[in-house]
Scaffold this motif. Sequence first.
Motif, PDB file in Angstrom:
ATOM      1  N   MET B   1       0.822  -1.210   0.000  1.00 26.80           N
ATOM      2  CA  MET B   1       0.000   0.000   0.000  1.00 26.80           C
ATOM      3  C   MET B   1       0.853   1.257   0.000  1.00 26.80           C
ATOM      4  O   MET B   1       0.373   2.343  -0.267  1.00 26.80           O
ATOM      5  CB  MET B   1      -0.912   0.019   1.234  1.00 26.80           C
ATOM      6  N   ASP B   2       2.115   1.130   0.357  1.00 26.52           N
ATOM      7  CA  ASP B   2       2.939   2.331   0.432  1.00 26.52           C
ATOM      8  C   ASP B   2       3.098   2.951  -0.952  1.00 26.52           C
ATOM      9  O   ASP B   2       3.594   2.324  -1.874  1.00 26.52           O
ATOM     10  CB  ASP B   2       4.306   1.985   1.006  1.00 26.52           C
ATOM     11  N   ALA B   3       2.635   4.218  -1.050  1.00 27.08           N
ATOM     12  CA  ALA B   3       2.588   4.847  -2.366  1.00 27.08           C
ATOM     13  C   ALA B   3       3.978   5.041  -2.944  1.00 27.08           C
ATOM     14  O   ALA B   3       4.241   4.753  -4.097  1.00 27.08           O
ATOM     15  CB  ALA B   3       1.863   6.182  -2.270  1.00 27.08           C
ATOM     16  N   ALA B   4       4.889   5.522  -2.084  1.00 27.29           N
ATOM     17  CA  ALA B   4       6.210   5.850  -2.604  1.00 27.29           C
ATOM     18  C   ALA B   4       6.926   4.606  -3.119  1.00 27.29           C
ATOM     19  O   ALA B   4       7.629   4.640  -4.120  1.00 27.29           O
ATOM     20  CB  ALA B   4       7.045   6.513  -1.515  1.00 27.29           C
ATOM     21  N   ALA B   5       6.693   3.500  -2.400  1.00 29.34           N
ATOM     22  CA  ALA B   5       7.363   2.285  -2.824  1.00 29.34           C
ATOM     23  C   ALA B   5       6.687   1.670  -4.043  1.00 29.34           C
ATOM     24  O   ALA B   5       7.338   1.105  -4.912  1.00 29.34           O
ATOM     25  CB  ALA B   5       7.375   1.271  -1.682  1.00 29.34           C
ATOM     26  N   GLY B   6       5.337   1.820  -4.079  1.00 25.36           N
ATOM     27  CA  GLY B   6       4.598   1.110  -5.122  1.00 25.36           C
ATOM     28  C   GLY B   6       4.672   1.771  -6.479  1.00 25.36           C
ATOM     29  O   GLY B   6       4.710   1.095  -7.504  1.00 25.36           O
ATOM     30  N   ASN B  11       6.072  11.231  -6.964  1.00 27.66           N
ATOM     31  CA  ASN B  11       4.823  11.946  -6.714  1.00 27.66           C
ATOM     32  C   ASN B  11       4.999  13.433  -7.023  1.00 27.66           C
ATOM     33  O   ASN B  11       6.120  13.916  -7.208  1.00 27.66           O
ATOM     34  CB  ASN B  11       4.344  11.688  -5.288  1.00 27.66           C
ATOM     35  N   TYR B  12       3.864  14.130  -7.068  1.00 22.88           N
ATOM     36  CA  TYR B  12       3.905  15.523  -7.537  1.00 22.88           C
ATOM     37  C   TYR B  12       4.768  16.419  -6.656  1.00 22.88           C
ATOM     38  O   TYR B  12       5.317  17.410  -7.119  1.00 22.88           O
ATOM     39  CB  TYR B  12       2.483  16.079  -7.632  1.00 22.88           C
ATOM     40  N   LYS B 410      -4.289  12.156   1.337  1.00 21.71           N
ATOM     41  CA  LYS B 410      -4.136  12.067  -0.115  1.00 21.71           C
ATOM     42  C   LYS B 410      -3.140  13.109  -0.628  1.00 21.71           C
ATOM     43  O   LYS B 410      -2.299  12.832  -1.490  1.00 21.71           O
ATOM     44  CB  LYS B 410      -5.513  12.260  -0.778  1.00 21.71           C
ATOM     45  N   MET B 411      -3.219  14.306  -0.061  1.00 22.53           N
ATOM     46  CA  MET B 411      -2.383  15.392  -0.579  1.00 22.53           C
ATOM     47  C   MET B 411      -0.917  15.200  -0.214  1.00 22.53           C
ATOM     48  O   MET B 411      -0.030  15.522  -0.993  1.00 22.53           O
ATOM     49  CB  MET B 411      -2.877  16.746  -0.042  1.00 22.53           C
ATOM     50  N   PHE B 412      -0.674  14.704   1.022  1.00 22.08           N
ATOM     51  CA  PHE B 412       0.711  14.647   1.482  1.00 22.08           C
ATOM     52  C   PHE B 412       1.191  13.226   1.755  1.00 22.08           C
ATOM     53  O   PHE B 412       2.344  13.032   2.113  1.00 22.08           O
ATOM     54  CB  PHE B 412       0.882  15.508   2.734  1.00 22.08           C
ATOM     55  N   GLY B 413       0.303  12.268   1.614  1.00 23.75           N
ATOM     56  CA  GLY B 413       0.715  10.884   1.807  1.00 23.75           C
ATOM     57  C   GLY B 413       1.020  10.524   3.250  1.00 23.75           C
ATOM     58  O   GLY B 413       1.707   9.548   3.514  1.00 23.75           O
ATOM     59  N   ARG B 414       0.537  11.329   4.188  1.00 20.45           N
ATOM     60  CA  ARG B 414       0.792  11.063   5.608  1.00 20.45           C
ATOM     61  C   ARG B 414      -0.521  11.169   6.374  1.00 20.45           C
ATOM     62  O   ARG B 414      -1.429  11.870   5.952  1.00 20.45           O
ATOM     63  CB  ARG B 414       1.754  12.107   6.196  1.00 20.45           C
ATOM     64  N   THR B 415      -0.578  10.506   7.524  1.00 18.27           N
ATOM     65  CA  THR B 415      -1.754  10.669   8.378  1.00 18.27           C
ATOM     66  C   THR B 415      -1.373  11.464   9.617  1.00 18.27           C
ATOM     67  O   THR B 415      -0.236  11.415  10.069  1.00 18.27           O
ATOM     68  CB  THR B 415      -2.334   9.307   8.821  1.00 18.27           C
ATOM     69  N   GLY B 490       4.252  12.135  10.240  1.00 16.16           N
ATOM     70  CA  GLY B 490       3.068  11.293  10.207  1.00 16.16           C
ATOM     71  C   GLY B 490       3.361   9.937   9.579  1.00 16.16           C
ATOM     72  O   GLY B 490       4.323   9.774   8.832  1.00 16.16           O
ATOM     73  N   GLU B 491       2.489   8.976   9.922  1.00 23.45           N
ATOM     74  CA  GLU B 491       2.630   7.672   9.282  1.00 23.45           C
ATOM     75  C   GLU B 491       2.246   7.767   7.824  1.00 23.45           C
ATOM     76  O   GLU B 491       1.427   8.585   7.444  1.00 23.45           O
ATOM     77  CB  GLU B 491       1.711   6.658   9.980  1.00 23.45           C
ATOM     78  N   ARG B 492       2.849   6.875   7.018  1.00 18.13           N
ATOM     79  CA  ARG B 492       2.489   6.854   5.598  1.00 18.13           C
ATOM     80  C   ARG B 492       1.023   6.443   5.449  1.00 18.13           C
ATOM     81  O   ARG B 492       0.545   5.562   6.134  1.00 18.13           O
ATOM     82  CB  ARG B 492       3.354   5.830   4.880  1.00 18.13           C
ATOM     83  N   ALA B 493       0.360   7.131   4.532  1.00 19.31           N
ATOM     84  CA  ALA B 493      -1.043   6.807   4.291  1.00 19.31           C
ATOM     85  C   ALA B 493      -1.146   5.951   3.031  1.00 19.31           C
ATOM     86  O   ALA B 493      -0.374   6.121   2.092  1.00 19.31           O
ATOM     87  CB  ALA B 493      -1.850   8.080   4.114  1.00 19.31           C
ATOM     88  N   GLY B 494      -2.106   5.064   3.033  1.00 15.42           N
ATOM     89  CA  GLY B 494      -2.365   4.259   1.848  1.00 15.42           C
ATOM     90  C   GLY B 494      -3.170   5.045   0.833  1.00 15.42           C
ATOM     91  O   GLY B 494      -3.434   6.231   1.003  1.00 15.42           O
ATOM     92  N   ARG B 495      -3.539   4.352  -0.226  1.00 17.04           N
ATOM     93  CA  ARG B 495      -4.339   5.007  -1.249  1.00 17.04           C
ATOM     94  C   ARG B 495      -5.670   5.495  -0.721  1.00 17.04           C
ATOM     95  O   ARG B 495      -6.156   6.543  -1.096  1.00 17.04           O
ATOM     96  CB  ARG B 495      -4.644   4.006  -2.367  1.00 17.04           C
ATOM     97  N   ASP B 496      -6.288   4.668   0.122  1.00 17.58           N
ATOM     98  CA  ASP B 496      -7.679   4.926   0.460  1.00 17.58           C
ATOM     99  C   ASP B 496      -7.909   4.751   1.952  1.00 17.58           C
ATOM    100  O   ASP B 496      -8.570   3.814   2.382  1.00 17.58           O
ATOM    101  CB  ASP B 496      -8.566   3.955  -0.344  1.00 17.58           C
TER     102      ASP B 496
END
Lengths: 216, 536, 96
Positions: B1-6, B11-12, B410-415, B490-496
Amino acid sequence: MADGGTTSTDLHGAAGAAHAGGYDPMAAKMGMWLFLFTEVLLFGALFIVYGVYLHGFTWQFQQGSARLSIPVGAVNTAILLTSSLTMALAIAALQRARPARARRLLFATVGCAGAFLVIKAFEWAGKFAHGVYPGAAFLLEQSKGEIVFFGLYFTMTGLHALHVLVGVPVILWAGRRIRSGAISPEHSVFLENAGLYWHLVDLIWIYLFPLFYLIS
Amino acid sequence: MDAAAGAAAPNYLRAGKGLASWLTTTDHKRIGILYLIAILVFFLFAVCLGLMIRLELFSPGEQFVGNQGYNRILTLHGITMIFLFIIPSVPAVFGNFFLPIQIGANDVSFPRLNLASWYFYIGGGLFALGSVILGGVDTGWTFYIPYSADTADNVYLPILAAFILGWSSILTGLNFIVTVHRLRVPSMPWFRMPLFVWALYATSWIQILATPVVGITLLLILLERFLGIGIFDPAKEGDPVLYQHLFWIYSHPAVYIMVLPAMGIVSEIVPVFCRKTIFGYKFIAISSLAIAGIGSLVWGHHMFTSGMADLERIVFSLLTFLVAIPSGVKVFNWLATMYKGSIRLATPFLYALAFIFLFSVGGFTGLLQGALSTDIHIHDTSFIVAHFHYTMFGGGGVMFFGALHYWFPKMFGRTYCESVARWAFALFFVGFNCLYFPLFLAGLAGMPRRYADYLPEYLVYHRISSIGSWILVAGIVLMLANLLRALFKGERAGRDPWGGATLEWTVPSPPPTHQFAAPPVVTRGPYEYARERASG
Amino acid sequence: MNAPAQEGHLVPCSVYVWVWAALLCLTAVTVSAKYADLQHLAIFAALLIATVKAGLVVLYFMHVRFEKPIFAVMILVLLATYGIYIGLTFVDYANR
C-alpha cells in the motif's frame, strides 16, 4: 450530455495531453466565451446604471445627448461594423487556406480600429474644448442629470475605447502567428477567439451608439 | 500500500526541486498547494486582526487601538477574510487539487491560466497588505459610497486589491467550467460526477456571472475619487443606493461562492463515514445549481433600511425565503444519509457535523433577517455579525479545515494524529460558539456593530465572546500544529485510508504528476460502496 | 487529437457580407427612427433595433448558429442572469 464525450477520448489518447498543451479548440472557445460573459457583465453593470439614471433624468439625458454629434457616431458605427466584417472574412480566408488574404483582412480590421480611435479622440477633444468633461466648471453649471450623463458617457465610451485599443495588438499578434504558421487552418482557434473578442467590442458599441447619441 | 514504494513515477511533491519549480508549475496539484500556503498565511494574519478586535472589545471604553484604529483593523479583517480567505479557500485549494482527479483528468483545461490566477491572487494580496503600510482604510469591507469617495484614507489600494482578486476568482471559475465540460472521462456522465464537482461547477458560474459587476462598481469609486464623474455622488444627484445595489448583486451571491463548495465537501464526507450511498444524489446536485440561481435573486435583503421602494423590499424578503429551500434539501439529505449508517466519528466527519449545526444556526438566524419587520430591529447590530460568522466561518471556514483533514492523507501521503485532531476540533467548536453566540444576544439587546466602545450592560456578552476567541485560536493553533507535525512525522497513508469511492482514492497518495496513465473507466456512482468494499 | 478544427462546415463569405449590409441598414433605420416622433417609444425602438443587430452579430459573426448548442445554452444563462439584475433593480427604481 454529449459534448464531453468525443474530445475527452481524443485528449486522453495522448498521455496527459491536457498537460502537454493538447489542442482542444472547443475548450479554448468555451473559455473565451466565458471570458466574454464577464465583459458583457462589466459593461452590463454600467448599462444598468445608465438605465436607472435615464429613468430618473430623462429630460436631462436628452439635453446631454443633443450635445453629441450623430453623424460622427454613425460613421464610427459603420467603421466598427465593417471591421467586424473584415474580421469574419479573415477567419473565413484562413479556413480556406489563404493565409495571405487573411492577413490583409486583419490589417484592414486594425485600420478600422485605428480610424475609430482617431475619430473618438477628436470627438472627446471637441468635448473638452467646450468644457464638457468630468469636473469642468461649465459642466458643473448644467443640470445635475447632465453631469451624470457625461460621467457615464466618458466612462462607458472610454472603457469601450480601451477595449478597442487592447484588440489592436491582439489582432496584430494573430497576423504574425499566421505568418509564422502557428495559426493554420487546422489550428485556428487563436484567431477565432480574437475574432470573438473583436465582435464583442462591436456588439457593445451597437448598444452604446443609440443610447448616447440618439435619445435627444 | 505504500505509495512511494509502489509507484514508479515520483509523486507531484517530488516531481521538481527548488522554489523555481514550484513558482513556474502548471500542475494543478502544486498550484493547489501554492494556494494552500498563501491562503493559510492570509488567514492567520486576519485571525490576528480578529483577536485585536476582540481585545479592544474586552472592556468598555477605548482600550488600545482607539476608534479610528478599530475601524481600520475591522476593515482589513473583513477584506482579508472575505477576499483572501473564504472566497478562494475551498475552490482554489481543494478544487484545484481534486476537481481534475475526481473527473478522471490529468489537469485543468488551462493550466497556465491556472498559475496566472495564483499570481493575480498574490498580487491582490500584496495590494491589500500594502494598504496597511499606508496607514489602513476605515471604510469597512463594503466600501460604501459616499464615504469611500470622501475618506482621507487611501482606498485605492484595497479597491484595486479587490478588483485583482476578483479576476483571480473569475479565471479559476472559468477554468473549472471548461474542465468539467471538456475533460470529464467519457465514462462519467453528469449524474455520476461527485457532488463536490457539482458544487464547484455551480460556484464557478456564480464567479463568472457576479464578479464582473462588483469589479466595475469598485472602479467607479476610483473614478469618482479621481475625476468626480458624479455617478454615485449625491451632490451631483448621483444615487448612493445604486452603488449598494451593484455591490450586493455580487456580494450576496459571493456568500454562495463561500458556502457551496463547503456543502460539496460535506456531501463527500458524510457518505464515506456513514458507509452509505448518499441519499438523494440528484436532489443535492440540482440544489447546488438552484442555490446558485436563487442566490442571484436576493441581494436586496442587505438593503432593507437603505431607502429602497417598499415593493422592492417585499419582493426581496419573499425571494430570500426561497433560498432556504435548496439549503434545507441538502441538510435533510445529509441527515437521511446518516440514518442507519455505520457511522465512524473520525475528525473529517466531526467537521461535517459541525458544519451542519453551525450553518443551520446561521441559516435560521438568516431567516430572521430576511423577514422585513424583524430585520429593521436587528439591522446593523452584532446579531448580523454573529449570523454571518456562523454562515461564513461556520460554513466555508469550518469545511476548509474539514476538507484539510479529509484530504490531508491524499495530498501529502501522511496521516495526522487522530486524537490531537479531535481535541483541536473540540476546542475549535467550543471556542467558536463561545465567541459568536453571545453576539446574537448582544445584538438582540441593541449592541450596534462596528463600534469600538459599548455601554456597560453589554459587558458580559463581550467578555464571553473575547474569551471564546482565545479558545478558538487555541484550537486553530493546535490543529495546524498537528497537521504540520504530520507533514514530517506522520505515518504513511495508503491510497484509500477512509474507504472512499471517488476517483481520487484510486490513485497513489500523494498522486504522481500525471495521476492517470490511461483514462479511468467509471462503472458506478461516486458513493456506491456496498458491493466491492465490504471488507473495508 | 485530430478533432476537426472548424467543427464542420465553412460559412460562405457571402453570408458575412449580407449580414454586414443588414447591420448597416439597421444603423440607418435607427438613426432615421430618431427623427420620427416616437415619444416614449423611441428608447425602446432603439433598443429593439440594437438587439436585432446584436443577434445578427452573435449568430453569424460569432458563429453561435453553427456551434454546438451548449454555447447557445450558456448565452441564455447569461442573458437570464443579466435580466434578473436589470429586473430586480428596476422593481426598486420604478416604484420609488
